[in-house]
Design a protein around this motif. Structure first.
Motif, PDB file in Angstrom:
ATOM      1  N   TRP A  86       0.789  -1.377  -0.014  1.00  0.00           N
ATOM      2  CA  TRP A  86       0.169   0.003   0.155  1.00  0.00           C
ATOM      3  C   TRP A  86       0.987   1.176  -0.114  1.00  0.00           C
ATOM      4  O   TRP A  86       0.547   2.226  -0.704  1.00  0.00           O
ATOM      5  CB  TRP A  86      -0.980   0.036   1.345  1.00  0.00           C
ATOM      6  N   VAL A  87       1.947   1.311   0.891  1.00  0.00           N
ATOM      7  CA  VAL A  87       2.790   2.623   0.838  1.00  0.00           C
ATOM      8  C   VAL A  87       3.527   2.710  -0.488  1.00  0.00           C
ATOM      9  O   VAL A  87       3.406   3.936  -0.859  1.00  0.00           O
ATOM     10  CB  VAL A  87       3.791   2.063   2.071  1.00  0.00           C
ATOM     11  N   LYS A  88       3.772   1.651  -1.194  1.00  0.00           N
ATOM     12  CA  LYS A  88       4.506   1.922  -2.563  1.00  0.00           C
ATOM     13  C   LYS A  88       3.554   2.127  -3.633  1.00  0.00           C
ATOM     14  O   LYS A  88       3.909   2.708  -4.628  1.00  0.00           O
ATOM     15  CB  LYS A  88       5.356   0.875  -2.749  1.00  0.00           C
ATOM     16  N   GLY A  89       2.371   1.909  -3.138  1.00  0.00           N
ATOM     17  CA  GLY A  89       1.273   1.983  -4.391  1.00  0.00           C
ATOM     18  C   GLY A  89       1.774   1.231  -5.492  1.00  0.00           C
ATOM     19  O   GLY A  89       2.391   0.245  -5.507  1.00  0.00           O
ATOM     20  N   ARG A  91      -3.765  -3.600 -10.584  1.00  0.00           N
ATOM     21  CA  ARG A  91      -3.472  -2.608  -9.667  1.00  0.00           C
ATOM     22  C   ARG A  91      -3.074  -3.308  -8.372  1.00  0.00           C
ATOM     23  O   ARG A  91      -3.963  -4.086  -7.844  1.00  0.00           O
ATOM     24  CB  ARG A  91      -4.411  -1.620  -9.419  1.00  0.00           C
ATOM     25  N   ALA A 104      -3.567  -2.401  -5.421  1.00  0.00           N
ATOM     26  CA  ALA A 104      -4.323  -2.152  -4.102  1.00  0.00           C
ATOM     27  C   ALA A 104      -5.546  -2.868  -4.151  1.00  0.00           C
ATOM     28  O   ALA A 104      -6.335  -3.433  -3.210  1.00  0.00           O
ATOM     29  CB  ALA A 104      -4.963  -0.569  -4.296  1.00  0.00           C
TER      30      ALA A 104
END
Lengths: 507, 203
Positions: free
Chosen positions: A226-229, A391, A393
Motif C-alpha cells: 500500500w505504501v509503495k502504491g 493494480r 491495491a
C-alpha cells in the motif's frame, strides 16, 4: 548405494505424484504461483505461509504438490516482470534485470523471456537430478547421526540462517531464540502440565505456527504494498517476438546454463545463503567466464541464462538439508518444514527410510511443476503480461482475508486472529528496526525438534552427550558462525578508530 | 534517534521475556527444567548483550543515510571484480532506478493501511467472516483505493461467495461475530441464506 529399495521408492514417488488426487493439487499450486510470482509485493515465502491453512485436509504428497508447485513457479514467473519492466517479481529475480530489461528495451523481449523460461526449466531439472543423486549418498550419514547430533545441528542451522541471511547476526540469533521460547508455550510434552500459558486455555495447545507465520510475514508486506502504491506496469508491451531464439540460446550456451544450475544447487544446500546471494554469484560467474564482457549490462543473453538457471535449481539443493537434517536452507524451507509438521512428518532418518517414497515424490514434483509452468508460460506469455497491469491495491483485501481466514482456520478459534494481528505488529516493528523475521519462524519450527532430541539425548546419556566428537564439532562450528562476525566487526571498528586517530594526528 | 529508542524498548522486552521464561521454570521438576533453561539462559544472555549494544548506539552519532547514487563506483557501471562487487553495484543501480516514496507520504500511507488492517480485524471479530470481510472489502476498495462502486461490490460479492462456500462445505466453521453471538442470532445473513440453502438441498 542406489539399491532396489531406493529404486522402488523412486518409482513409488512418481506414482504418488501421478495419482489423480495429487496432480490437480499440483496444477492449483502452479496457478497460485503464477499470480504470486508475477505480482511484485508478494514473495514465495509469504504465499506459502498464507497457503499453509489449506493443506490441513490434504494427504502429505498432495500438500507438497500444492506448496512446491506454487514455489517452483514463483522464481520462473518473477523473471517476467524483471525483464519487462525492470521490477523484480521476486527477490531472487533481481539479477535478471541487468541484462533482461535492456534486452527488452532493445526489442528482444521475447528472446529474453524465453531464455529465462528455458534456463529455469533446465536449472530445475538439474537441481532435481542432483537431489535424487545426493539422497543415497546422504542417507548413511543421516542414519549414523543420533539425537545428540540432531540437537546440535538444529542450533547450527539457526546460526547459519541468522548469519548468512543478511543483517545483524546477534539480532538474527535472538529472533530465533524468541521463536524457540514461543515454541515452549503449551503443555509440556514430558509432564503434560501447562507451561507459559498465562492461565489461558487457548494456549494449552501452544501458539499456532500458521497464525504467527501469516501475521509476521504477510501483514508487513501488505502495508508495504500500500505504501509503495501500484508499481507494476506503466506501459503496454507489444507483441513478443524472438521466442524461439531464446530457446536456442539456452542450448547454444548449455555449459553456462549447466554451471548456473550447479551453482544454484550447491549454494542452495547451504542454510541461510539464500537466493539473493546465489543469483549474483551465478551472474558474476557468467560475466567472469565470458571472453567478451562488453555487452554485459547492456543486453547479453548470458546475463539472463545463468541467474535464470540458478534460481530454479536452488530448490533441489535446499531440500537436501531440510529433508535430511531438518535444517531449513531458507525462509521458504522453514515454512515447508512447518508443512512437514502439520502433516506429521519428521525430517531426518524417517524421510530416508520408511518415507523414502515421499522424499522422491518431492524430486518428481520439482521436475513436473517446472515442466508444466514453462509449458504454460510459453502458451500464455502474452496473456501473462496482462496480469502485470493489475493494480496492487486490488490485492490487499484478498490478502487480508487470506491472513485472517488462514489464521482462523488453523483451529477455528478467534483467538488466533488476535495472534496473527499481534505478530503482524511484531513483524512491522522487526522490519522497522532491521530485525530478521525468518529466524523467528525457524526457531518456532525447530523448537519441538530441539526439545525432543534434547530430552532423548539427556535421557540416554545425561550430559555426556555433549562430549560426543561430532556434537563438539557442531557446537564449535555454531559458536564460530555466531560469534566470529561479531568479533570481526569489533576488530574492524577498532582498526577504523585507530586509522582515524592516526590520520587525525598526521593532519 | 526515534528508531534507536524503539530498538531499546524492543530489546528490553526480549530481555524481560527471556528472564520470565527462566524464572518461571524454577518450579518445574528438574528433568522438565532442562529445555527452558537450556534455551532460556543463552537467550537471556544474548538479549542483555543486544540491549547494551542498543543503549550504546543511542550515544553514537547518527549516520547520514546513503542514497543509491552515493554507493555507485566512481568509474560507473558494474564492478566485475567479484560476486560481492557485482551485487553491491548492481543493487545500488537498481535502488537508484526504483522510484522512492517521500518519507512523509510513506508514513501517512503506512498509518492509513495499519488502521485499515485494524478495521478489517474489528469487522471480522464483530460481524463475523461472512458479513465482516465483504463489508470491509467494499469499504476499503471504495473509500481507500477509490475504486468504482461496481468493482468494489464485485470484489465484496466474490469474497462473500468464497466464505459461504467454505462455511457450507463444512471445511471450516466460520465465526458469526461477537455481535450476533451476544444477540443469540445464528448470523446476520442467516435469514437470507438459510431459505436458499434449504431450497437447494430440497432439490
Amino acid at each position: 548405494m542406489f539399491d532396489s529399495t531406493m529404486f522402488d521408492a523412486f518409482i513409488s514417488g512418481l506414482l504418488l505424484v501421478l495419482n489423480p488426487t495429487t496432480l490437480p493439487m499440483l496444477f492449483v499450486g502452479v496457478f497460485v504461483g503464477f499470480w504470486v510470482g508475477i505480482l511484485p509485493g508478494l514473495g514465495g515465502p509469504v504465499t506459502m505461509a498464507l497457503m499453509l491453512p489449506f493443506i490441513f485436509d490434504m494427504k502429505p504428497v498432495e500438500a507438497f504438490a500444492f506448496l512446491l508447485g506454487m514455489f517452483a513457479v514463483t522464481s520462473t514467473t518473477g523473471d517476467i516482470t524483471s525483464i519487462l519492466f525492470g521490477v523484480p517479481g521476486e527477490p531472487d529475480s533481481a539479477a535478471v534485470i541487468l541484462d533482461g530489461h535492456p534486452m527488452a528495451k532493445n526489442g528482444e523481449t521475447g528472446r529474453a523471456l524465453s531464455a529465462a523460461l528455458m534456463s529455469s526449466l533446465v536449472g530445475a531439472i538439474v537441481g532435481a537430478v542432483i537431489l535424487a543423486l545426493i539422497i543415497p549418498i546422504v542417507r548413511p550419514v543421516v542414519l549414523a547421526l543420533g539425537s545428540p547430533e540432531y540437537f546440535a545441528l538444529a542450533f547450527l542451522g539457526i546460526a547459519f540462517v541468522a548469519s548468512l541471511s543478511g543483517g545483524n547476526i546477534l539480532k538474527g540469533v535472538l529472533a530465533a531464540g524468541v521463536g524457540l521460547l514461543i515454541g515452549m508455550i503449551g503443555l509440556d510434552p514430558q509432564s503434560g502440565s501447562p507451561r507459559y500459558t498465562f492461565g489461558k486455555l487457548e494456549l494449552w495447545n501452544g501458539v499456532g505456527l500458521v497464525p504467527i507465520a501469516v501475521g509476521l510475514f504477510a501483514i508487513p508486506e501488505i502495508l508495504e504494498l500500500w505504501v509503495k502504491g501500484s508499481s507494476i506496469a506503466e506501459r503496454r508491451v507489444g507483441k513478443l517476438g524472438g521466442v524461439w531464439q531464446g530457446v536456442v540460446d539456452t542450448f547454444v550456451h548449455w555449459k553456462l546454463t549447466l554451471r548456473g544450475s550447479a551453482i544454484g544447487t550447491l549454494l542452495g544446500i547451504i542454510p541461510g545463503l539464500g537466493a539473493a546471494a546465489s543469483q549474483w554469484v551465478a551472474y558474476a560467474h557468467a560475466v567472469q567466464s565470458a571472453e567478451d564482457k562488453s555487452r554485459f549490462g547492456k543486453g547479453d543473453v548470458r546475463g539472463v541464462l545463468a541467474p535464470g538457471a540458478c534460481n530454479n535449481s536452488r530448490l533441489g539443493g535446499a531440500l537436501v538439508p531440510t529433508i535430511a537434517f531438518g535444517l531449513p536452507a531458507s525462509t521458504s524451507m522453514a515454512i515447508l518444514l512447518g508443512a512437514f509438521q502439520i502433516k506429521g512428518l519428521v525430517p531426518g532418518p524417517d524421510m530416508l527410510t520408511t518415507k523414502l517414497d515421499i522424499t522422491f515424490s518431492l524430486v518428481w514434483l520439482i521436475v513436473l511443476s517446472n515442466i508444466i509452468t514453462v509449458a504454460m508460460c510459453y502458451l500464455l506469455l502474452n496473456q501473462l503480461v496482462k496480469i502485470t497491469y493489475v493494480r496492487g491495491a486490488l490485492l490487499i483485501p484478498t490478502l487480508l482475508l487470506l491472513v485472517f481466514f488462514g489464521a482462523y482456520a488453523d483451529s477455528n478459534s478467534l483467538f488466533d486472529l488476535g495472534v496473527a494481528l499481534i505478530f503482524g505488529i511484531i513483524g512491522l516493528v522487526m522490519v522497522y528496526l532491521g530485525w530478521q523475521r525468518p529466524p523467528l519462524i525457524l526457531g518456532l519450527v525447530l523448537g519441538p525438534l530441539i526439545e525432543k532430541n534434547l530430552s532423548i539425548s539427556y535421557g540416554r546419556y545425561e550430559f555426556a552427550f555433549l562430549s560426543r566428537p561430532l556434537v563438539i564439532v557442531i557446537i564449535v562450528a555454531t559458536l564460530l558462525v555466531t560469534f566470529y562476525p561479531l568479533i570481526q566487526s569489533a576488530i574492524d571498528r577498532r582498526r577504523g578508530i585507530k586509522r582515524h586517530e592516526r590520520v587525525a594526528t598526521e593532519v | 534517534m526515534l528508531q534507536r529508542k524503539f530498538e531499546i524498548v524492543f530489546s528490553a522486552a526480549i530481555v524481560m521475556m527471556a528472564a520470565y521464561w527462566v524464572w518461571e521454570a524454577r518450579n518445574l521438576p528438574p528433568r522438565v527444567q532442562l529445555v527452558p533453561w537450556t534455551i532460556g539462559l543463552p537467550v537471556l544472555a544474548l538479549s542483555v548483550m543486544q540491549l547494551v549494544a542498543s543503549v550504546r548506539s543511542l550515544r553514537a552519532p547518527a549516520v547520514a543515510g546513503n542514497t543509491g547514487a552515493d554507493v555507485l563506483p566512481s568509474t560507473g557501471g558494474l564492478d566485475l571484480s567479484s560476486a560481492d562487487a557485482v551485487a553491491a553495484t548492481a543493487t545500488a543501480e537498481l535502488a537508484v532506478a526504483e522510484p522512492e516514496v517521500a518519507p512523509e507520504v510513506a508514513r501517512q500511507r503506512g498509518l492509513q493501511m495499519f488502521i485499515w488492517i485494524l478495521g478489517f480485524f474489528a469487522a471480522i471479530m464483530l460481524l463475523g467472516f461472512r458479513v465482516g470481510a465483504p463489508v470491509a472489502t467494499f469499504l476499503f476498495l471504495h473509500l481507500a483505493s477509490h475504486e468504482r462502486v461496481k468493482l468494489s461490490l464485485t470484489f465484496a460479492f466474490v469474497t462473500y461467495a468464497f466464505l459461504l462456500a467454505a462455511d457450507l462445505s463444512h471445511s471450516v466453521t466460520l465465526s458469526t461475530g461477537m455481535i450476533a453471538q451476544s444477540l443469540e442470532m445464528e448470523s446476520f445473513d442467516a435469514y437470507l441464506i438459510n431459505p436458499i440453502v434449504r431450497l437447494i438441498r430440497g432439490y
